[in-house]
Design a protein around this motif. Structure first.
Motif, PDB file in Angstrom:
ATOM      1  N   ASN A   1     -37.304  -2.117-111.775  1.00 50.75           N
ATOM      2  CA  ASN A   1     -37.300  -1.100-110.834  1.00 50.75           C
ATOM      3  C   ASN A   1     -37.014   0.290-111.291  1.00 50.75           C
ATOM      4  O   ASN A   1     -36.102   0.376-112.083  1.00 50.75           O
ATOM      5  CB  ASN A   1     -36.153  -1.330-109.851  1.00 50.75           C
ATOM      6  CG  ASN A   1     -36.270  -0.637-108.418  1.00 50.75           C
ATOM      7  OD1 ASN A   1     -37.029   0.650-108.394  1.00 50.75           O
ATOM      8  ND2 ASN A   1     -36.042  -1.382-107.398  1.00 50.75           N
ATOM      9  N   PRO A   2     -38.146   1.281-111.080  1.00 50.92           N
ATOM     10  CA  PRO A   2     -37.881   2.750-111.367  1.00 50.92           C
ATOM     11  C   PRO A   2     -36.411   3.183-111.166  1.00 50.92           C
ATOM     12  O   PRO A   2     -35.823   4.195-112.004  1.00 50.92           O
ATOM     13  CB  PRO A   2     -39.101   3.458-110.758  1.00 50.92           C
ATOM     14  CG  PRO A   2     -39.677   2.462-110.237  1.00 50.92           C
ATOM     15  CD  PRO A   2     -39.212   1.325-109.858  1.00 50.92           C
TER      16      PRO A   2
ATOM     17  N   ARG B   1     -38.847   7.200 -97.754  1.00 49.64           N
ATOM     18  CA  ARG B   1     -38.845   8.630 -98.721  1.00 49.64           C
ATOM     19  C   ARG B   1     -38.249   8.291-100.115  1.00 49.64           C
ATOM     20  O   ARG B   1     -38.886   8.740-100.900  1.00 49.64           O
ATOM     21  CB  ARG B   1     -38.014   9.849 -97.984  1.00 49.64           C
ATOM     22  CG  ARG B   1     -38.775  10.668 -97.138  1.00 49.64           C
ATOM     23  CD  ARG B   1     -38.077  11.900 -96.842  1.00 49.64           C
ATOM     24  NE  ARG B   1     -37.004  11.649 -95.839  1.00 49.64           N
ATOM     25  CZ  ARG B   1     -36.971  11.686 -94.554  1.00 49.64           C
ATOM     26  NH1 ARG B   1     -38.204  11.624 -94.069  1.00 49.64           N
ATOM     27  NH2 ARG B   1     -36.024  11.224 -93.952  1.00 49.64           N
ATOM     28  N   THR B   2     -37.352   7.541 -99.982  1.00 52.12           N
ATOM     29  CA  THR B   2     -36.570   7.019-101.283  1.00 52.12           C
ATOM     30  C   THR B   2     -37.583   6.183-101.991  1.00 52.12           C
ATOM     31  O   THR B   2     -37.873   6.397-103.301  1.00 52.12           O
ATOM     32  CB  THR B   2     -35.267   6.444-100.927  1.00 52.12           C
ATOM     33  OG1 THR B   2     -34.582   6.993-100.335  1.00 52.12           O
ATOM     34  CG2 THR B   2     -34.624   5.925-102.500  1.00 52.12           C
ATOM     35  N   VAL B   3     -38.180   5.171-101.475  1.00 52.57           N
ATOM     36  CA  VAL B   3     -39.216   4.386-102.373  1.00 52.57           C
ATOM     37  C   VAL B   3     -40.402   5.199-102.588  1.00 52.57           C
ATOM     38  O   VAL B   3     -40.709   5.047-103.868  1.00 52.57           O
ATOM     39  CB  VAL B   3     -39.651   3.349-101.139  1.00 52.57           C
ATOM     40  CG1 VAL B   3     -41.024   2.420-101.636  1.00 52.57           C
ATOM     41  CG2 VAL B   3     -38.676   2.209-100.940  1.00 52.57           C
ATOM     42  N   ALA B   4     -40.843   6.025-101.891  1.00 55.96           N
ATOM     43  CA  ALA B   4     -41.829   7.080-102.364  1.00 55.96           C
ATOM     44  C   ALA B   4     -41.618   7.960-103.589  1.00 55.96           C
ATOM     45  O   ALA B   4     -42.144   7.965-104.452  1.00 55.96           O
ATOM     46  CB  ALA B   4     -42.635   7.618-101.130  1.00 55.96           C
ATOM     47  N   LYS B   5     -40.386   8.558-103.464  1.00 60.50           N
ATOM     48  CA  LYS B   5     -39.938   9.541-104.287  1.00 60.50           C
ATOM     49  C   LYS B   5     -39.727   8.576-105.826  1.00 60.50           C
ATOM     50  O   LYS B   5     -40.028   9.443-106.904  1.00 60.50           O
ATOM     51  CB  LYS B   5     -38.608  10.173-104.012  1.00 60.50           C
ATOM     52  CG  LYS B   5     -37.821  11.025-104.959  1.00 60.50           C
ATOM     53  CD  LYS B   5     -36.622  11.540-104.376  1.00 60.50           C
ATOM     54  CE  LYS B   5     -35.765  12.485-105.359  1.00 60.50           C
ATOM     55  NZ  LYS B   5     -34.409  12.752-104.860  1.00 60.50           N
ATOM     56  N   HIS B   6     -39.241   7.476-105.675  1.00 62.91           N
ATOM     57  CA  HIS B   6     -38.892   6.681-106.879  1.00 62.91           C
ATOM     58  C   HIS B   6     -40.053   6.027-107.563  1.00 62.91           C
ATOM     59  O   HIS B   6     -39.752   5.071-108.309  1.00 62.91           O
ATOM     60  CB  HIS B   6     -37.582   6.427-106.773  1.00 62.91           C
ATOM     61  CG  HIS B   6     -36.286   7.330-106.708  1.00 62.91           C
ATOM     62  ND1 HIS B   6     -36.091   7.911-107.825  1.00 62.91           N
ATOM     63  CD2 HIS B   6     -35.585   7.389-105.589  1.00 62.91           C
ATOM     64  CE1 HIS B   6     -35.113   8.817-107.122  1.00 62.91           C
ATOM     65  NE2 HIS B   6     -34.915   8.411-106.085  1.00 62.91           N
ATOM     66  N   GLY B   7     -41.071   5.647-106.541  1.00 66.66           N
ATOM     67  CA  GLY B   7     -42.000   4.646-107.167  1.00 66.66           C
ATOM     68  C   GLY B   7     -41.738   3.376-106.965  1.00 66.66           C
ATOM     69  O   GLY B   7     -42.052   2.606-107.834  1.00 66.66           O
ATOM     70  N   ILE B   8     -40.930   3.005-106.001  1.00 64.52           N
ATOM     71  CA  ILE B   8     -40.337   1.565-106.054  1.00 64.52           C
ATOM     72  C   ILE B   8     -41.475   0.773-105.336  1.00 64.52           C
ATOM     73  O   ILE B   8     -42.169   0.977-104.202  1.00 64.52           O
ATOM     74  CB  ILE B   8     -39.022   1.639-104.889  1.00 64.52           C
ATOM     75  CG1 ILE B   8     -37.968   2.413-105.679  1.00 64.52           C
ATOM     76  CG2 ILE B   8     -38.672   0.104-104.821  1.00 64.52           C
ATOM     77  CD1 ILE B   8     -36.856   2.718-104.764  1.00 64.52           C
ATOM     78  N   THR B   9     -41.724  -0.376-105.948  1.00 67.15           N
ATOM     79  CA  THR B   9     -42.792  -1.539-105.379  1.00 67.15           C
ATOM     80  C   THR B   9     -41.781  -2.665-105.489  1.00 67.15           C
ATOM     81  O   THR B   9     -40.975  -2.970-106.171  1.00 67.15           O
ATOM     82  CB  THR B   9     -43.943  -1.487-106.428  1.00 67.15           C
ATOM     83  OG1 THR B   9     -43.710  -1.648-107.777  1.00 67.15           O
ATOM     84  CG2 THR B   9     -44.498   0.060-106.453  1.00 67.15           C
TER      85      THR B   9
END
Length: 155
Positions: free
Chosen positions: A21-22, A115-123
């Protein structure tokens, strides 16, 4: 969000996902590791962890987490076990523990999470099945080596 995070999974696949995870946890552990209770207590300054978010319906995960909470700690059950779990009432009362559940997030919580998912590139890893393969869904879901999510795609 500024929290120190421990990812705990008895499966090497789950620990590998946490490591990939990033937005990496501060510590990744196997709950079956020798001396893990002492390691977590030392890592947390001697008191135990502030909280647990249990994302599985596996009752043993919840039962394992409760004794590792510090006084006034919180356990959030997201998994929805199909059977009851037990806890130590003296610890829960005298250490003022909070045990709560949650089915859905508020609109604001969902927006913050996205927003957190997008900011950190979480997939997440997605395993796509056809409707015909859907009959295998229960077996695939119960596979201890499952990595990611199962999705049935209808076209």
């Amino acid at each position: 969000m500024g929290f120190k995070v421990v990812a705990i999974d008895s499966r090497k696949e789950g620990r590998a996902l946490a490591a990939e995870n990033p937005l990496k946890p501060d510590l990744i552990v196997d709950p079956n590791e020798e001396g893990i209770a002492d390691k977590l207590k030392e890592w947390s300054g001697g008191l135990g962890l502030n909280g647990f978010v249990v994302c599985t319906d596996y009752i043993d995960a919840t039962s394992w987490a409760l004794p590792h909470l510090r006084p006034r700690g919180t356990l959030v059950e997201l998994g929805l076990p199909t059977k009851n779990f037990e806890f130590e009432p003296f610890k829960a009362i005298f250490e003022e523990l909070t045990i709560r559940g949650s089915l859905v997030a508020s609109k604001k919580q969902t927006e913050d999470m996205l927003r957190t998912v997008a900011k950190h590139g979480i997939t997440t890893k997605i395993n796509v099945l056809t409707p015909e393969e859907g009959v295998k869904l229960p077996d695939l879901y119960m596979d201890p080596h499952l990595k990611g999510r199962l999705v049935v795609k209808f076209e």
